[in-house]
Design a protein around this motif. Structure first.
Motif: not given
Ligand SMILES: O=C(O)CCC(=O)C(=O)O
Ligand SMILES: [Fe+2]
Length: 288
Positions: A76-78, A80-81, A84, A163, A166-167, A169-170, A174
């Motif tokens: 979830h993007s949380k 990624a936040t 950051k 950014t 975060a990418l 990380h995703e 995955t």
């Protein structure tokens, strides 16, 4: 995917038999399954990455019928936040020194988080699913408990790179699960809360190292790790069955080497039954 309207109806006996069996054998639901969503996917159709939300008890059982597919789980993007934030704080406090920023990954690799039921291709109708056996998918390999995400020297560089981090990380976190005909996927807890799940809109899903249950298909599929200059050697050495209609293979040339790539073919209609439990306190928000 075609989403119809919800129907409040008496659950047919064949379906109760199935859901009760899921409840009994998994022992993961606090009460009888009282919500079953039937989805139909035509070839190439998928579902956007999403979370099922707080109305449901956080255990989902998805029975797959018809064509196979690949479901992806992405953080979830949380997360990624929070990456950051950590990058920012760390960069501020160490602006002149090189900083290695660790990122705690969610506990996603419980053996219990994913289970499959043995694959058997017979009939399309779930009432015929009688021989359900659970096998655990191996703990997800390649998911370290912490990762060094980014090295950087100062705040500007950090902000430029967050950014990307975060990418990254995703991408790193995955994982996907092959949903074969007559298989049952169960996901729960942080796989439910911290990850989005979705199915890409395509009819050929690449089977790469991110597929958590690749080993259960491995007599038929493998990814780019095997190489040979002679394509004929590849097929014979690995006993690939050219008649398997669910899995396709193609050969890729790269720098003089031949790689075989395997993919799942979602060329027919797939029907899924998503079984969940809506706690009584939430049942007035959702039609049962
Ligand atoms: O059809 C599937 O396999 C997944 C469906 C799903 O995730 C949902 O309806 O929430
Ligand atoms: Fe879902």
């Amino acid at each position: 995917m075609t989403r119809g309207s919800y129907h409040r109806t008496v659950v047919p006996l064949w379906l109760t038999a199935l859901t009760e069996r899921i409840v009994k054998e998994t022992r993961l639901f606090p009460a009888s399954i009282n919500h079953v969503l039937v989805n139909e996917y035509l070839p190439g159709q998928g579902i956007m990455p999403h979370q099922d939300g707080p109305l449901y008890f956080p255990v989902v059982a998805i029975l797959s019928l018809g064509a196979p597919t690949l479901m992806k789980f992405m953080p979830h993007s949380k997360f990624a936040t929070s990456i950051k934030k950590r990058i920012y704080l760390s960069a501020n406090s160490n602006s002149d020194t090189e900083t290695v920023l660790p990122c705690q990954l969610p506990e996603f690799h419980d053996v219990d988080s994913f289970n499959t039921i043995s694959r058997r291709k017979e009939n399309f109708h779930p009432s015929t699913v009688k021989d359900v056996t659970y096998t655990s998918v191996e703990p997800l390999s390649g998911l370290p408990s912490s990762t060094n995400l980014l090295r950087s020297k100062g705040r500007e560089q950090c902000l430029e790179n967050d950014t990307e981090a975060a990418l990254q990380h995703e991408h790193t976190n995955t994982v996907s699960v092959a949903l074969m005909p007559r298989s049952l996927l169960i996901f729960k807890d942080n796989a439910y809360q911290d990850f989005l799940h979705g199915i890409d809109e395509c009819d050929e899903h690449i089977l790469d190292g991110k597929v958590a249950n690749l080993s259960s298909l491995c007599h038929k599929a493998y990814s780019c790790s095997v190489q040979s200059s002679d394509p004929r050697e590849l097929s014979s050495a690995h006993g690939l069955d050219p008649k398997d209609t669910d899995i396709g293979h193609n050969l890729l040339e790269n720098q003089g080497k031949t790689y075989q790539r395997s993919f799942l073919k979602q060329t027919g209609t797939r029907v899924s039954l998503t079984c969940r439990y809506v706690p009584k306190s939430f049942s007035r928000f959702i039609r049962l």
